[in-house]
Design an enzyme around this catalytic site. Structure first.
Site, PDB file in Angstrom:
ATOM      1  CB  CYS A  48     135.643  51.097  19.480  1.00  0.00           C
ATOM      2  SG  CYS A  48     136.970  52.215  19.587  1.00  0.00           S
ATOM      3  NE  ARG A  77     132.852  52.972  24.363  1.00  0.00           N
ATOM      4  CZ  ARG A  77     132.357  54.202  24.162  1.00  0.00           C
ATOM      5  NH1 ARG A  77     131.575  54.675  25.268  1.00  0.00           N
ATOM      6  NH2 ARG A  77     132.316  55.023  23.225  1.00  0.00           N
ATOM      7  CD1 TRP A 113     131.729  46.057  17.876  1.00  0.00           C
ATOM      8  CD2 TRP A 113     131.237  47.239  16.397  1.00  0.00           C
ATOM      9  NE1 TRP A 113     130.339  45.420  17.592  1.00  0.00           N
ATOM     10  CE2 TRP A 113     130.255  46.321  16.515  1.00  0.00           C
ATOM     11  CE3 TRP A 113     131.149  48.077  15.365  1.00  0.00           C
ATOM     12  CZ2 TRP A 113     129.195  46.309  15.619  1.00  0.00           C
ATOM     13  CZ3 TRP A 113     130.421  48.117  14.541  1.00  0.00           C
ATOM     14  CH2 TRP A 113     129.177  47.150  14.637  1.00  0.00           C
ATOM     15  CG  ASN A 127     135.386  55.102  18.225  1.00  0.00           C
ATOM     16  OD1 ASN A 127     135.018  55.754  19.035  1.00  0.00           O
ATOM     17  ND2 ASN A 127     134.916  54.072  17.620  1.00  0.00           N
ATOM     18  N   GLY A 128     136.177  54.849  15.002  1.00  0.00           N
ATOM     19  CA  GLY A 128     135.584  55.154  13.742  1.00  0.00           C
ATOM     20  C   GLY A 128     135.937  54.721  12.442  1.00  0.00           C
ATOM     21  CD  GLU A 154     112.702  48.290  23.069  1.00  0.00           C
ATOM     22  OE1 GLU A 154     113.115  48.280  21.836  1.00  0.00           O
ATOM     23  OE2 GLU A 154     113.688  48.142  23.910  1.00  0.00           O
ATOM     24  CE  LYS A 171     116.059  45.583  24.667  1.00  0.00           C
ATOM     25  NZ  LYS A 171     115.849  46.871  24.235  1.00  0.00           N
ATOM     26  CD  GLU A 210     118.573  44.658  21.517  1.00  0.00           C
ATOM     27  OE1 GLU A 210     119.495  45.777  21.329  1.00  0.00           O
ATOM     28  OE2 GLU A 210     117.818  44.713  22.650  1.00  0.00           O
ATOM     29  CG  HIS A 227      97.522  42.373   5.765  1.00  0.00           C
ATOM     30  ND1 HIS A 227      96.433  42.556   4.484  1.00  0.00           N
ATOM     31  CD2 HIS A 227      97.046  43.142   6.833  1.00  0.00           C
ATOM     32  CE1 HIS A 227      95.108  43.114   5.312  1.00  0.00           C
ATOM     33  NE2 HIS A 227      95.632  43.308   6.324  1.00  0.00           N
ATOM     34  CE  LYS A 252     123.967  50.790  27.032  1.00  0.00           C
ATOM     35  NZ  LYS A 252     122.681  50.387  27.060  1.00  0.00           N
TER      36      LYS A 252
HETATM   37  N1  GLU Z   1     137.765  51.212  11.736  1.00  0.00           N
HETATM   38  C1  GLU Z   1     138.658  50.900  12.738  1.00  0.00           C
HETATM   39  C2  GLU Z   1     138.996  49.223  12.611  1.00  0.00           C
HETATM   40  O1  GLU Z   1     138.181  48.593  11.939  1.00  0.00           O
HETATM   41  C3  GLU Z   1     138.167  51.016  14.176  1.00  0.00           C
HETATM   42  C4  GLU Z   1     136.971  50.555  14.404  1.00  0.00           C
HETATM   43  C5  GLU Z   1     136.649  50.825  16.103  1.00  0.00           C
HETATM   44  O2  GLU Z   1     136.093  51.948  16.192  1.00  0.00           O
HETATM   45  O3  GLU Z   1     136.746  50.041  16.862  1.00  0.00           O
HETATM   46  O4  GLU Z   1     140.002  48.829  13.337  1.00  0.00           O
END
Ligand code: GLU
Length: 594
Positions: free
Chosen positions: A2, A27, A71, A97-98, A467, A471, A474, A490, A589
């Site tokens: 985000c 990101r 995100w 964000n969060g 790792e 990679k 991902e 095993h 990211k």
């Molecule tokens: N929790 C918020 C959402 O789902 C923000 C997510 C984010 O950090 O992009 O919209």
């Protein structure tokens, strides 16, 4: 993970917001949007890339605005769930964000009080709370709303008729870009480099009120001075420089990263960090905490410290560590995070600090949250890493870990000199691999035909296998698993056969004989074997189906050269499969959510 941006100044906000958002694409995100305030607020958003959103927009007047790349954590990626979100009156807009832990309760309350919330997001409660508390004072209303929130809530709010942006920072990064007759907000520096190189890093609990000509930051109600930092790297550093992908460019930068990270420490008279700082006992009680690729660097770090310093080291996933119920006193902790903003790591640091432990951080980002939360920081000098999959920052982390352990090594001065000389030669050895990438690309064509791959290694190269597998999954979306070579028998042997190749790290060290035995067992199950060997190996060419040679280095440093081969292998496999290498699906990211 985000991105959020904000603009207030004497220019039109729309192109600046869209450009700044495009610089945060690395990101990872699934939808995006902007809000521009003029006589009213206009919101433009959708579950599309920033470029696609920009294409659909005519130009809209307004010198104040906010923007977001989302995100999704609460509600699927969709137009309605994309940010910005508004209150009922449409006069307040917020990007966030969060994750807000108590959003369900807040939403229920707000609904009972007559608010209508349109999306499934946790974020939408914020503009409605501001609306609820607004009695003519925007700043107070934001502060009160923030007071109701639990969880991670870095956000920016704007309101019609208010010539200012108000932001709060909690658990994910936010910086202010300081300009002339204009100011900016962003989650990260690249978003702002086209406009200013002067930034203020906000801290958890900060509330910032920004106008076109003024910046005011408060913490617990008190106005405080936050230092303005000058950014010394340029946009150039964050561009592809002729390579097809950021990932390939970043892999090729690794000789430079080794040199720069070494230079950081090699001329210093003091050890890179005082490992025994919390008292002699703590050296015996060492724990490394990290996530993802950094966790793999931590596992290599365990081998380095155990080999050189001869003390036991535990390595744990930062998130799991935060859950454990045991006593935490008396540890020497090393935390590793590329971005310095990984929430799981920050939570672990808080726990460690609350229990009186000393924390050394290894990170790539100057001024990031972990640097402020830890007692000491070792920087990796990788420069901005744009590709979501980490490469050069992993190498930087390894170099920092070698340098952390070397001053405490139980070896004589001659051996120490030898090790330092070997370290200095690593850039040349890595360059030899890069010069040989066509050979790796040819083998990648063969590996790309499979849907399941095992990676095996032993000892210090076991985390290299982990790792390498990470990679591959991902960026190529091939199912890959990393194993300690001796573990494969095993259980996973049940999956071996012609359709399941094994990539084996078989460079020369004290694990060579047993790993040869493991490979014979694997070959007996008819799995094609792709082996990484040293040039002078005369056993593996007969045993393996395909061989990639790497220059010989002291076994202690073999992860540095071996991982470069596996990075390139993953890159060329993903390219062969036509994958979006720099921005893989579902990944971010900087992981600033739980
Ligand atoms: N929790 C918020 C959402 O789902 C923000 C997510 C984010 O950090 O992009 O919209």
């Amino acid at each position: 993970m985000c991105g959020i941006v904000g603009y207030i100044g004497d220019k039109q906000a729309q192109p600046i917001l869209l450009n700044a958002l495009s610089k945060l694409e690395y990101r990872g995100y699934d939808s995006c949007g902007i809000a521009i305030a003029n006589k009213s607020i206009e919101v433009f958003k959708d579950a599309v890339r920033v470029k696609a959103l920009a294409r659909t927009l005519e130009s809209h007047e307004g010198r104040i605005g906010i923007g977001h790349t989302r995100w999704a954590t609460h509600g699927e990626p969709s137009k309605i769930n994309a940010h910005p979100h508004c209150d009922c009156s449409g006069k307040i807009a917020v990007v966030h964000n969060g994750t807000i832990n108590n959003f369900a309760r807040l939403r229920e309350q707000l609904t009972a009080e007559g608010h209508t919330l349109a999306s499934e997001t946790d974020t939408e409660v914020i503009p409605h709370l501001i609306e609820k508390y607004y009695d003519g004072d925007f700043e107070k209303a934001v502060e009160k709303a923030v007071g109701d929130l639990e969880g991670a809530y870095t956000m920016i709010a704007l309101m019609v008729g208010e010539p200012r942006l108000i932001a709060a920072r909690k658990d994910s990064p936010l910086i202010i870009g300081v300009g002339d007759r204009e100011n900016f907000f962003a989650s990260d520096v690249p978003a702002l480099l086209d406009y200013t190189s002067r930034v203020i890093y906000l801290e958890d609990g900060d509330i910032a009120v920004v106008t076109a000509s003024d910046v005011k930051v408060r913490q617990n109600g008190k106005v405080i001075d936050r230092e303005v930092h000058k950014i010394t790297w340029s946009m150039e550093d964050a561009q592809k420089g002729g390579y097809e992908h950021f990932m390939l460019k970043e892999i090729h930068e690794q000789p430079r990263v080794i040199r720069d990270t070494l230079t950081e420490y090699i001329s210093a008279e003091e050890p890179a960090a005082d490992l025994a700082g919390a008292g002699a006992g703590s050296l015996e009680n060492m724990v490394i905490l990290a996530c993802g690729t950094s966790y793999h660097a931590g596992l290599v770090g365990k081998s380095i410290i155990e080999d050189l310093v001869n003390v036991p080291v535990r390595v744990e996933h930062a998130d799991e560590f935060s859950l454990s119920g045991r006593s935490l006193a008396g540890h020497q902790a090393i935390v590793i995070t590329q971005s310095g903003e990984t929430l799981d790591v920050l939570k672990a640091i808080k726990r460690l600090k609350a229990n009186g432990n000393r924390v050394i951080a290894v990170t790539n980002v100057v001024g990031s949250s972990v640097t402020r939360a830890s007692d000491k920081t070792l920087y990796t000098r990788a420069g901005p890493e744009i590709c979501v999959a980490a490469t050069k920052t992993f190498i930087g982390q390894l170099i920092a870990l070698y340098w952390l352990a070397l001053p405490y090594a139980g070896v004589d001065a001659a051996r120490l000199d030898e090790l330092v000389m070997e370290l200095r030669q690593l850039p040349v050895k890595v360059q030899q691999i890069l010069d040989n990438e066509a050979e790796i690309a040819a083998l990648a064509k063969k590996l790309a035909a499979f849907d399941n791959v095992f990676y095996v290694g032993k000892g210090i190269n076991y985390p290299v296998a982990l790792e390498g597998a990470l990679k591959l999954k991902e960026i190529s979306y091939i199912h890959a698993e990393g194993y300690a070579a001796g573990e494969l028998k095993h259980g996973p042997f049940a999956l071996l056969g012609e359709k399941t190749p094994v990539v084996a790290v078989v460079t020369q060290d004290n694990t060579y004989e047993p790993i040869i035995t493991s490979i014979k067992e694997i070959k007996a199950r008819r799995s094609p074997v792709f082996a990484l060997t040293n040039e002078d190996d005369n056993v593996m060419p007969d045993l393996a189906d395909y061989v990639i040679t790497v220059p010989r280095v002291d076994p202690l440093f073999s992860p540095v050269v071996n991982i470069v081969v596996l990075q390139l292998l993953a890159y060329f496999v993903a390219k062969e499969r036509g994958c979006p290498i720099d921005f893989p699906r579902n990944l971010a990211k900087t992981v600033t959510v739980e």
